[in-house]
Design a protein around this motif. Structure first.
Motif, mmCIF file in Angstrom:
data_model
loop_
_atom_site.group_PDB
_atom_site.id
_atom_site.type_symbol
_atom_site.label_atom_id
_atom_site.label_comp_id
_atom_site.label_asym_id
_atom_site.label_seq_id
_atom_site.Cartn_x
_atom_site.Cartn_y
_atom_site.Cartn_z
ATOM 1 N N UNK A 76 0.562 -1.187 -0.121
ATOM 2 C CA UNK A 76 0.162 0.044 0.222
ATOM 3 C C UNK A 76 0.583 1.007 -0.056
ATOM 4 N N UNK A 77 0.891 1.981 -0.822
ATOM 5 C CA UNK A 77 1.330 3.021 -1.162
ATOM 6 C C UNK A 77 0.532 3.848 -1.596
ATOM 7 N N UNK A 78 0.401 5.218 -0.327
ATOM 8 C CA UNK A 78 0.199 6.435 -0.100
ATOM 9 C C UNK A 78 -0.086 6.881 -1.605
ATOM 10 N N UNK A 79 0.885 6.921 -2.466
ATOM 11 C CA UNK A 79 1.033 7.993 -3.921
ATOM 12 C C UNK A 79 2.227 6.898 -4.209
ATOM 13 N N UNK A 80 2.347 7.096 -5.722
ATOM 14 C CA UNK A 80 2.824 6.563 -6.618
ATOM 15 C C UNK A 80 4.833 6.806 -5.995
ATOM 16 N N UNK A 81 4.900 8.223 -6.275
ATOM 17 C CA UNK A 81 6.721 8.185 -5.454
ATOM 18 C C UNK A 81 6.874 8.329 -4.209
ATOM 19 N N UNK A 82 6.158 7.206 -3.822
ATOM 20 C CA UNK A 82 6.524 6.365 -2.074
ATOM 21 C C UNK A 82 7.365 5.021 -2.894
ATOM 22 N N UNK A 83 6.692 4.852 -3.630
ATOM 23 C CA UNK A 83 6.774 3.153 -4.225
ATOM 24 C C UNK A 83 8.706 3.249 -4.315
ATOM 25 N N UNK A 84 9.127 4.063 -4.637
ATOM 26 C CA UNK A 84 10.987 4.115 -5.438
ATOM 27 C C UNK A 84 11.310 4.052 -3.607
ATOM 28 N N UNK A 85 11.006 4.490 -2.639
ATOM 29 C CA UNK A 85 11.716 4.530 -1.138
ATOM 30 C C UNK A 85 10.867 3.688 -0.511
ATOM 31 N N UNK A 86 9.469 3.238 -0.878
ATOM 32 C CA UNK A 86 9.268 1.565 0.255
ATOM 33 C C UNK A 86 8.676 0.397 -0.062
ATOM 34 N N UNK A 87 9.765 -0.234 -1.782
ATOM 35 C CA UNK A 87 8.971 -0.934 -2.368
ATOM 36 C C UNK A 87 9.990 -2.353 -1.563
ATOM 37 N N UNK A 88 11.432 -1.670 -1.255
ATOM 38 C CA UNK A 88 11.924 -3.155 -0.140
ATOM 39 C C UNK A 88 10.867 -3.735 1.154
ATOM 40 N N UNK A 89 10.297 -2.974 1.420
ATOM 41 C CA UNK A 89 9.717 -3.125 2.764
ATOM 42 C C UNK A 89 8.012 -3.693 2.396
ATOM 43 N N UNK A 90 7.892 -3.054 1.043
ATOM 44 C CA UNK A 90 6.281 -3.548 0.515
ATOM 45 C C UNK A 90 5.073 -2.328 0.912
ATOM 46 N N UNK A 91 5.730 -0.948 1.054
ATOM 47 C CA UNK A 91 4.870 -0.226 1.403
ATOM 48 C C UNK A 91 4.960 0.190 3.073
ATOM 49 N N UNK A 92 6.323 -0.287 3.859
ATOM 50 C CA UNK A 92 6.078 -0.042 4.726
ATOM 51 C C UNK A 92 7.180 0.387 5.717
ATOM 52 N N UNK A 93 6.938 1.827 6.560
ATOM 53 C CA UNK A 93 8.457 2.827 6.814
ATOM 54 C C UNK A 93 8.383 2.014 7.727
ATOM 55 N N UNK A 94 10.076 1.439 7.636
ATOM 56 C CA UNK A 94 10.589 0.213 8.930
ATOM 57 C C UNK A 94 12.559 1.320 9.314
ATOM 58 N N UNK A 95 11.687 2.074 8.508
ATOM 59 C CA UNK A 95 13.934 2.710 8.652
ATOM 60 C C UNK A 95 13.614 4.089 9.013
ATOM 61 N N UNK A 96 14.889 4.770 9.784
ATOM 62 C CA UNK A 96 14.893 5.927 9.771
ATOM 63 C C UNK A 96 15.185 6.558 8.579
ATOM 64 N N UNK A 97 16.533 5.943 7.451
ATOM 65 C CA UNK A 97 16.758 6.621 6.936
ATOM 66 C C UNK A 97 15.490 6.260 5.500
ATOM 67 N N UNK A 98 13.875 5.308 5.777
ATOM 68 C CA UNK A 98 13.000 5.819 5.528
ATOM 69 C C UNK A 98 12.103 7.204 5.434
ATOM 70 N N UNK A 99 12.409 7.805 6.356
ATOM 71 C CA UNK A 99 11.668 9.029 6.737
ATOM 72 C C UNK A 99 12.410 9.962 6.625
ATOM 73 N N UNK A 100 14.223 9.892 6.264
ATOM 74 C CA UNK A 100 15.425 10.987 5.660
ATOM 75 C C UNK A 100 14.079 10.868 3.998
ATOM 76 N N UNK A 101 14.109 10.036 3.703
ATOM 77 C CA UNK A 101 13.743 10.141 2.082
ATOM 78 C C UNK A 101 13.182 10.458 1.642
ATOM 79 N N UNK A 102 11.542 9.822 2.915
ATOM 80 C CA UNK A 102 10.741 10.295 2.514
ATOM 81 C C UNK A 102 10.484 12.404 2.086
ATOM 82 N N UNK A 103 11.107 12.698 3.565
ATOM 83 C CA UNK A 103 11.187 14.417 3.821
ATOM 84 C C UNK A 103 11.937 15.066 3.356
ATOM 85 N N UNK A 104 12.947 14.391 2.133
ATOM 86 C CA UNK A 104 13.818 15.292 1.017
ATOM 87 C C UNK A 104 13.274 14.895 -0.130
ATOM 88 N N UNK A 105 12.580 14.046 -0.171
ATOM 89 C CA UNK A 105 12.036 13.654 -2.331
ATOM 90 C C UNK A 105 10.476 14.349 -2.060
#
Length: 213
Positions: free
Chosen positions: A39-68
Protein backbone atom coordinates in the motif's frame (compact mmCIF):
# COMPACT_ATOMS: atom_id res chain seq x y z
CA UNK A 1 7.01 -17.53 8.42
CA UNK A 2 8.74 -14.76 6.51
CA UNK A 3 10.70 -17.16 4.26
CA UNK A 4 13.43 -14.59 3.53
CA UNK A 5 14.78 -14.99 0.00
CA UNK A 6 17.11 -12.00 -0.22
CA UNK A 7 19.42 -10.13 2.12
CA UNK A 8 17.12 -7.10 2.49
CA UNK A 9 14.45 -9.41 3.98
CA UNK A 10 16.86 -10.33 6.81
CA UNK A 11 17.64 -6.65 7.39
CA UNK A 12 13.93 -5.77 7.61
CA UNK A 13 13.18 -8.64 10.00
CA UNK A 14 16.03 -7.55 12.28
CA UNK A 15 14.45 -4.09 12.47
CA UNK A 16 10.88 -5.37 12.92
CA UNK A 17 11.44 -8.18 15.43
CA UNK A 18 11.53 -5.98 18.54
CA UNK A 19 8.91 -4.69 21.00
CA UNK A 20 6.81 -2.08 19.21
CA UNK A 21 7.41 -2.85 15.53
CA UNK A 22 6.44 -6.50 16.08
CA UNK A 23 2.85 -5.29 15.59
CA UNK A 24 3.79 -4.61 11.97
CA UNK A 25 5.11 -8.13 11.28
CA UNK A 26 1.75 -9.76 10.31
CA UNK A 27 1.12 -6.96 7.79
CA UNK A 28 4.69 -7.30 6.47
CA UNK A 29 4.30 -11.08 6.06
CA UNK A 30 0.95 -10.73 4.26
CA UNK A 31 2.43 -8.23 1.82
CA UNK A 32 5.59 -10.23 1.25
CA UNK A 33 3.65 -13.45 0.57
CA UNK A 34 1.24 -11.72 -1.80
CA UNK A 35 -1.86 -12.10 0.41
CA UNK A 36 -2.09 -8.31 0.48
CA UNK A 37 -0.88 -5.76 -2.04
CA UNK A 38 1.75 -3.24 -0.91
CA UNK A 39 0.00 0.00 0.00
CA UNK A 40 1.63 3.21 -1.22
CA UNK A 41 -0.28 6.40 -0.43
CA UNK A 42 0.98 7.87 -3.71
CA UNK A 43 3.31 6.66 -6.50
CA UNK A 44 6.43 8.56 -5.37
CA UNK A 45 6.58 6.48 -2.19
CA UNK A 46 7.02 3.21 -4.09
CA UNK A 47 10.63 4.00 -5.00
CA UNK A 48 11.44 4.53 -1.30
CA UNK A 49 9.34 1.78 0.31
CA UNK A 50 9.27 -0.99 -2.32
CA UNK A 51 11.88 -3.11 -0.46
CA UNK A 52 9.60 -3.23 2.61
CA UNK A 53 6.32 -3.54 0.68
CA UNK A 54 5.10 -0.05 1.50
CA UNK A 55 5.82 -0.17 5.25
CA UNK A 56 8.00 2.49 6.89
CA UNK A 57 10.64 0.44 8.73
CA UNK A 58 13.84 2.50 8.92
CA UNK A 59 14.92 5.97 10.01
CA UNK A 60 16.46 6.31 6.54
CA UNK A 61 12.95 5.93 5.07
CA UNK A 62 11.89 9.04 7.00
CA UNK A 63 14.90 10.95 5.69
CA UNK A 64 14.23 9.95 2.07
CA UNK A 65 10.52 10.75 2.34
CA UNK A 66 11.26 14.16 3.84
CA UNK A 67 13.84 14.93 1.14
CA UNK A 68 11.95 13.61 -1.90
CA UNK A 69 8.35 14.35 -0.90
CA UNK A 70 8.55 17.38 1.40
CA UNK A 71 11.49 19.24 -0.19
CA UNK A 72 13.73 18.96 2.90
CA UNK A 73 17.47 19.30 2.53
CA UNK A 74 19.36 16.20 3.66
CA UNK A 75 20.51 18.08 6.75
CA UNK A 76 16.92 19.04 7.63
CA UNK A 77 15.80 15.45 6.99
CA UNK A 78 18.39 14.26 9.47
CA UNK A 79 17.10 16.74 12.07
CA UNK A 80 13.60 15.29 11.56
CA UNK A 81 14.97 11.77 11.94
CA UNK A 82 16.70 12.80 15.15
CA UNK A 83 13.55 14.42 16.56
CA UNK A 84 11.58 11.24 15.82
CA UNK A 85 14.30 8.97 17.17
CA UNK A 86 14.35 10.87 20.47
CA UNK A 87 10.53 11.20 20.47
CA UNK A 88 10.71 14.98 20.95
CA UNK A 89 7.04 15.92 20.52
CA UNK A 90 7.67 19.68 20.48
CA UNK A 91 10.35 19.30 17.79
CA UNK A 92 8.10 17.05 15.71
CA UNK A 93 5.27 19.59 15.90
CA UNK A 94 7.61 22.22 14.45
CA UNK A 95 8.47 19.88 11.60
CA UNK A 96 4.83 19.03 10.87
CA UNK A 97 4.08 22.42 9.33
CA UNK A 98 7.25 22.41 7.24
CA UNK A 99 6.63 18.84 6.08
CA UNK A 100 3.03 19.48 5.01
CA UNK A 101 3.88 22.80 3.36
CA UNK A 102 6.80 21.32 1.41
CA UNK A 103 4.76 18.33 0.23
CA UNK A 104 1.79 20.46 -0.89
CA UNK A 105 4.21 22.70 -2.84
CA UNK A 106 5.35 19.57 -4.71
CA UNK A 107 1.75 18.78 -5.63
CA UNK A 108 0.78 16.20 -3.02
CA UNK A 109 -2.82 16.65 -1.73
CA UNK A 110 -2.87 17.98 1.84
CA UNK A 111 -5.14 15.17 3.10
CA UNK A 112 -2.72 12.53 1.79
CA UNK A 113 0.27 14.35 3.32
CA UNK A 114 -1.43 14.47 6.72
CA UNK A 115 -2.09 10.72 6.51
CA UNK A 116 1.58 10.14 5.63
CA UNK A 117 2.68 12.35 8.54
CA UNK A 118 0.47 10.33 10.93
CA UNK A 119 2.12 7.12 9.65
CA UNK A 120 5.54 8.64 10.27
CA UNK A 121 4.61 9.76 13.80
CA UNK A 122 3.37 6.23 14.57
CA UNK A 123 6.63 4.88 13.14
CA UNK A 124 8.58 7.21 15.47
CA UNK A 125 7.57 4.97 18.38
CA UNK A 126 9.94 2.26 17.17
CA UNK A 127 12.22 3.69 14.47
CA UNK A 128 15.42 1.77 13.80
CA UNK A 129 18.26 2.78 11.49
CA UNK A 130 18.89 0.63 8.44
CA UNK A 131 22.69 0.81 8.67
CA UNK A 132 22.50 -0.71 12.17
CA UNK A 133 20.07 -3.42 11.07
CA UNK A 134 22.22 -4.20 8.01
CA UNK A 135 25.26 -4.88 10.22
CA UNK A 136 23.14 -7.16 12.41
CA UNK A 137 21.71 -8.79 9.29
CA UNK A 138 25.15 -9.58 7.90
CA UNK A 139 26.19 -11.30 11.14
CA UNK A 140 22.82 -13.11 11.16
CA UNK A 141 23.44 -14.38 7.62
CA UNK A 142 26.98 -15.53 8.43
CA UNK A 143 26.05 -17.31 11.66
CA UNK A 144 22.95 -18.93 10.13
CA UNK A 145 25.20 -20.30 7.34
CA UNK A 146 27.70 -21.67 9.86
CA UNK A 147 25.00 -23.20 12.07
CA UNK A 148 23.38 -24.88 9.03
CA UNK A 149 26.61 -26.19 7.44
CA UNK A 150 29.00 -26.66 10.39
CA UNK A 151 26.64 -27.25 13.33
CA UNK A 152 29.11 -29.06 15.66
CA UNK A 153 31.86 -26.47 15.19
CA UNK A 154 29.39 -23.61 15.45
CA UNK A 155 27.79 -24.86 18.67
CA UNK A 156 31.23 -25.59 20.20
CA UNK A 157 32.25 -21.99 19.46
CA UNK A 158 28.95 -20.66 20.86
CA UNK A 159 29.38 -22.68 24.06
CA UNK A 160 32.98 -21.47 24.41
CA UNK A 161 31.98 -17.82 24.00
CA UNK A 162 29.41 -18.23 26.79
CA UNK A 163 31.46 -20.54 29.04
CA UNK A 164 31.35 -18.07 31.94
CA UNK A 165 27.54 -18.02 32.06
CA UNK A 166 26.13 -21.27 33.48
CA UNK A 167 22.55 -20.51 32.40
CA UNK A 168 23.57 -19.86 28.80
CA UNK A 169 25.76 -22.97 28.75
CA UNK A 170 22.77 -25.06 29.86
CA UNK A 171 20.56 -23.38 27.27
CA UNK A 172 23.03 -24.07 24.44
CA UNK A 173 23.56 -27.68 25.58
CA UNK A 174 19.78 -28.15 25.39
CA UNK A 175 19.92 -26.66 21.89
CA UNK A 176 22.69 -29.12 20.96
CA UNK A 177 20.56 -32.05 22.17
CA UNK A 178 17.62 -30.85 20.06
CA UNK A 179 20.00 -30.74 17.06
CA UNK A 180 21.20 -34.30 17.72
CA UNK A 181 24.64 -33.21 18.95
CA UNK A 182 25.86 -34.92 22.13
CA UNK A 183 27.85 -32.79 24.59
CA UNK A 184 30.19 -35.16 26.46
CA UNK A 185 30.87 -34.53 30.18
CA UNK A 186 34.24 -33.10 31.29
CA UNK A 187 37.05 -35.63 30.79
CA UNK A 188 40.45 -34.95 32.33
CA UNK A 189 42.18 -36.94 29.57
CA UNK A 190 40.41 -35.43 26.58
CA UNK A 191 38.79 -32.09 27.46
CA UNK A 192 40.59 -28.88 26.58
CA UNK A 193 40.11 -25.36 27.91
CA UNK A 194 37.39 -24.66 25.33
CA UNK A 195 34.46 -26.73 24.10
CA UNK A 196 35.94 -28.86 21.30
CA UNK A 197 34.32 -30.59 18.31
CA UNK A 198 34.90 -34.35 18.21
CA UNK A 199 33.16 -35.89 15.22
CA UNK A 200 29.43 -35.35 15.81
CA UNK A 201 30.03 -34.74 19.52
CA UNK A 202 31.35 -31.82 21.56
CA UNK A 203 33.86 -32.25 24.39
CA UNK A 204 32.92 -30.16 27.43
CA UNK A 205 35.36 -27.27 27.91
CA UNK A 206 37.15 -27.19 31.27
CA UNK A 207 36.84 -23.37 31.36
CA UNK A 208 33.08 -23.85 31.92
CA UNK A 209 33.55 -26.03 35.03
CA UNK A 210 32.65 -23.86 38.01
CA UNK A 211 35.52 -23.00 40.40
CA UNK A 212 38.12 -24.72 38.23
CA UNK A 213 41.07 -22.32 37.89
Amino acid sequence: KAKPNCFSDIVALNALYRPGPMDMIPDYLDRKSGKKDPDYLFPELEEILNETYGIIVYQEHVQLIAAKIANYSLGEADMLRRAMGKKKVSEMEKHKGQFIEGSVEKGVPKKVVEELWDQMVKFAEYCFNKSHSTAYGFVTFQTAYLKANYPVEYMAALLTSNSGDQDKVQMHIANCISMGIEVLPPNINESRVDFTPKGQQILFGLSAVRNLG
